[in-house]
Scaffold this motif. Sequence first.
Motif, PDB file in Angstrom:
ATOM      1  N   SER A 165      10.733  -7.557   3.335  1.00  0.00           N
ATOM      2  CA  SER A 165      11.569  -6.390   3.048  1.00  0.00           C
ATOM      3  C   SER A 165      12.119  -6.429   1.628  1.00  0.00           C
ATOM      4  N   VAL A 166      12.258  -7.629   1.063  1.00  0.00           N
ATOM      5  CA  VAL A 166      12.785  -7.758  -0.296  1.00  0.00           C
ATOM      6  C   VAL A 166      11.841  -7.112  -1.300  1.00  0.00           C
ATOM      7  N   THR A 167      10.540  -7.255  -1.050  1.00  0.00           N
ATOM      8  CA  THR A 167       9.546  -6.806  -2.025  1.00  0.00           C
ATOM      9  C   THR A 167       8.818  -5.534  -1.604  1.00  0.00           C
ATOM     10  N   SER A 168       9.244  -4.936  -0.507  1.00  0.00           N
ATOM     11  CA  SER A 168       8.652  -3.670  -0.106  1.00  0.00           C
ATOM     12  C   SER A 168       9.070  -2.588  -1.098  1.00  0.00           C
ATOM     13  N   LYS A 169       8.376  -1.478  -1.079  1.00  0.00           N
ATOM     14  CA  LYS A 169       8.727  -0.366  -1.972  1.00  0.00           C
ATOM     15  C   LYS A 169      10.158   0.088  -1.726  1.00  0.00           C
ATOM     16  N   GLU A 170      10.528   0.126  -0.453  1.00  0.00           N
ATOM     17  CA  GLU A 170      11.890   0.528  -0.108  1.00  0.00           C
ATOM     18  C   GLU A 170      12.893  -0.490  -0.631  1.00  0.00           C
ATOM     19  N   GLY A 171      12.573  -1.782  -0.459  1.00  0.00           N
ATOM     20  CA  GLY A 171      13.477  -2.827  -0.930  1.00  0.00           C
ATOM     21  C   GLY A 171      13.641  -2.810  -2.434  1.00  0.00           C
ATOM     22  N   LEU A 187       8.980  -1.409 -10.013  1.00  0.00           N
ATOM     23  CA  LEU A 187       8.108  -0.353  -9.504  1.00  0.00           C
ATOM     24  C   LEU A 187       7.433   0.401 -10.652  1.00  0.00           C
ATOM     25  N   LYS A 188       8.162   0.621 -11.728  1.00  0.00           N
ATOM     26  CA  LYS A 188       7.572   1.289 -12.890  1.00  0.00           C
ATOM     27  C   LYS A 188       6.478   0.425 -13.513  1.00  0.00           C
ATOM     28  N   GLU A 189       6.754  -0.893 -13.593  1.00  0.00           N
ATOM     29  CA  GLU A 189       5.733  -1.807 -14.143  1.00  0.00           C
ATOM     30  C   GLU A 189       4.473  -1.757 -13.289  1.00  0.00           C
ATOM     31  N   ALA A 190       4.654  -1.692 -11.972  1.00  0.00           N
ATOM     32  CA  ALA A 190       3.500  -1.640 -11.068  1.00  0.00           C
ATOM     33  C   ALA A 190       2.763  -0.315 -11.203  1.00  0.00           C
ATOM     34  N   LEU A 191       3.535   0.770 -11.330  1.00  0.00           N
ATOM     35  CA  LEU A 191       2.924   2.093 -11.443  1.00  0.00           C
ATOM     36  C   LEU A 191       2.035   2.189 -12.682  1.00  0.00           C
ATOM     37  N   PHE A 192       2.515   1.654 -13.787  1.00  0.00           N
ATOM     38  CA  PHE A 192       1.758   1.740 -15.037  1.00  0.00           C
ATOM     39  C   PHE A 192       0.875   0.509 -15.283  1.00  0.00           C
ATOM     40  N   THR A 236      18.315 -11.498  -6.193  1.00  0.00           N
ATOM     41  CA  THR A 236      19.758 -11.688  -6.016  1.00  0.00           C
ATOM     42  C   THR A 236      20.469 -10.344  -5.821  1.00  0.00           C
ATOM     43  N   GLU A 237      20.093  -9.349  -6.605  1.00  0.00           N
ATOM     44  CA  GLU A 237      20.701  -8.023  -6.471  1.00  0.00           C
ATOM     45  C   GLU A 237      20.453  -7.444  -5.080  1.00  0.00           C
ATOM     46  N   PHE A 238      19.243  -7.665  -4.567  1.00  0.00           N
ATOM     47  CA  PHE A 238      18.881  -7.113  -3.257  1.00  0.00           C
ATOM     48  C   PHE A 238      19.820  -7.631  -2.177  1.00  0.00           C
TER      49      PHE A 238
END
Length: 371
Positions: free
Chosen positions: A7-13, A24-29, A346-348
């Motif tokens: 859940s930490v690394t899911s898109k929602e997380g 997510l931006k790094e992954a998108l591009f 940590t933020e999550f």
Amino acid sequence: MIGKDDSVTSKEGLSTTRTGRSILKEALFKSRGYRTFAKYKEETARQFPDFESRFVKGMVEALESDGDPVATQREFAHEIGTDRLMADLDHIDDARARLLKPGAMADRVHRILDSNFVKMTFPVFNALFDAANPHSDPALKRDMVEGHILAIDLSEPMDRIVDKDEDLEYLEDYRLMNPYILGLARAKISRGGVAVLKSFEDGFRDARSGQYMDEELKSHPDRMTEVQMEYSYKKYRAVMGTAGANMAMAEPPLSEVFYSGMAHASEAVGCGNEIEDSMRNGYVKVPSWPLYYSVLSGDVHAGFEATLERSRQYLERARLSLRLLPDGFTHLEFLKFLFMTVEHYTEFWYNKISKADRWLQFQKSIPVRRG
């Protein structure tokens, strides 16, 4: 990012934190850092089952061939400076027979490999070794990476024995397993040569002293000092920093840069781990930075906020090491992306506690500071 909780690394997380949204931006591009990270994540996924299988086989062989397991336990206790992690000598035969039953060792190994530190660092070691030794023998790479993963994994059964907060029914098995895990790690690491083995041994002793302080702090959580907490964090920075240095075959200056980056990144992860454990257990972890700051301020919310900031400060020290890398370092973008995943972790968990509004529950459980 790889961890024990998807859940930490899911898109929602990832979307729940500022840093996660950047990931997510790094992954998108498909940035270079993301692509390199994904490559090593896939490599680790392919490597891990074979590693786990050989780990199990090595443990079974070591246990079966040991003619004097009592002496092995006593030697281990002497080396680490305490008998608190030693198996019950009167019941070693029972534990040994239990672990040698079909599937038993595989189950215990799988349990202790289900660790954030193991899963998050395996691909990192692969990357660091490749960066420092681009033309090295694949067998040497495997031994260096897996030897240090085994050494890091040793902290899992040791922590569970001391904390008594997980796998309670298997703690006696873990006590018996500890010296054999260390033996397997040493055998692999020694193939890197004298300097690499010495680096490991020095780091292991340093990490053990940090673990000892961690154990001592459990007896007086209301009187922890910053100096003591920093000392206890050797359990993270010594073992992880040493592993980083040895991915450069203990050859400075790169080994020193790797040490600094891995040591401080692991401290940042340690803060996140303490926040995660508090969320999962329902009380503030003892000892931990959240507890230290909560007791000091009298405000558990402030304590967790301070821990989040401390994690960021550790991570900034890790990022400082990036400036010391040689020109043209091939894995720079990988490391930048890696440190983003650490910050998100940590933020999550901080956001998770905030959303669950656990502050009042935690406030009731923290001790009052005395004198």
